[in-house]
Design an enzyme around this catalytic site. Structure first.
Site, PDB file in Angstrom:
ATOM      1  N   TYR A  14      53.069  45.963  47.106  1.00  0.00           N
ATOM      2  CA  TYR A  14      52.726  46.094  45.688  1.00  0.00           C
ATOM      3  C   TYR A  14      51.544  47.044  45.500  1.00  0.00           C
ATOM      4  CZ  TYR A  14      50.999  45.036  41.052  1.00  0.00           C
ATOM      5  OH  TYR A  14      50.540  45.160  39.774  1.00  0.00           O
ATOM      6  N   ASP A  38      48.768  41.351  32.048  1.00  0.00           N
ATOM      7  CA  ASP A  38      47.793  42.294  32.601  1.00  0.00           C
ATOM      8  C   ASP A  38      47.116  43.058  31.470  1.00  0.00           C
ATOM      9  OD1 ASP A  38      46.387  44.249  33.935  1.00  0.00           O
ATOM     10  OD2 ASP A  38      48.055  44.897  35.177  1.00  0.00           O
ATOM     11  N   ASP A  95      38.403  47.355  40.021  1.00  0.00           N
ATOM     12  CA  ASP A  95      38.680  46.398  41.104  1.00  0.00           C
ATOM     13  C   ASP A  95      39.159  45.086  40.493  1.00  0.00           C
ATOM     14  OD1 ASP A  95      37.561  48.380  42.669  1.00  0.00           O
ATOM     15  OD2 ASP A  95      35.771  47.254  43.208  1.00  0.00           O
ATOM     16  N   ASP A  98      44.109  39.955  41.185  1.00  0.00           N
ATOM     17  CA  ASP A  98      45.433  39.570  40.696  1.00  0.00           C
ATOM     18  C   ASP A  98      45.858  38.248  41.315  1.00  0.00           C
ATOM     19  OD1 ASP A  98      45.492  42.017  39.408  1.00  0.00           O
ATOM     20  OD2 ASP A  98      47.425  42.637  40.233  1.00  0.00           O
TER      21      ASP A  98
END
Lengths: 123, 123
Positions: A14, A38, A95, A98
């Protein structure tokens, strides 16, 4: 349940695909009915078509990524990584952290990205 | 919704309390009906009494913590940190990634800790 190694492999793929792949490369890692939030707190993108549209936004950009650390727990993982986007002389460094869940084939079922505009470093 | 600064302040207090506080110090940062899933995939501890019991496990241990990075998104945060526990000559180092949600007073409503035994470094 997918193994921790398979989950880590999907996470690596990913981050690589976000860094240098097409939208299709990224979306291939998601299950057809997956959800993408997101950043966290925004309306999720649901299903391959919507997710493809979302990643097409970054496809034309000059970018690179680096994976920092991955923590797997059960069918889930949290990981921190860096995305650097370049526009001419300017770089935008983010940065995020996730969080993903995975199906038995280590395909991504859900992704939630923790970051805000404040975290973007312009250089 | 709590501000990003208030959420970051709670995260800092949390990591400090895990490093050198009592179970009560940690639990005071949680809302009364909060949930703690640590690690992710295990049965959550629900409410102050259960959460206190959970943190009492680490209370007698010699430990220190260090906060690495915090990412706030909406009413949620993800952060990476280090916990070092010392038993005599041996140290156990773990770098989890935690995800928390917060109420309007920046009290912790839920905590989920991403790590597995594989991530523990014994030195």
């Amino acid at each position: 349940m997918a193994s921790a190694d398979d989950i880590r492999a999907t996470v690596r793929k990913y981050v690589e695909a976000v860094g240098s792949g097409t939208a299709a490369d990224v979306v291939a890692l998601y299950r057809e009915d997956a959800t993408v939030e997101d950043p966290v707190g925004t309306e999720p993108h649901v299903g391959h078509a919507a997710i493809t549209k979302f990643y097409e936004n970054i496809e034309p950009l000059q970018r690179s990524t680096e994976l920092f650390s991955v923590r797997v727990a059960g069918d889930s993982a949290a990981f921190s990584f860096r995305v650097v986007t370049t526009f001419g002389e300017q770089t935008f460094t983010l940065d995020p952290i996730d969080v993903m869940t995975f199906d038995e084939d280590a395909r991504i079922v859900s992704m939630r990205a923790f970051w805000s505009q404040d975290d973007m470093v312009v250089g």
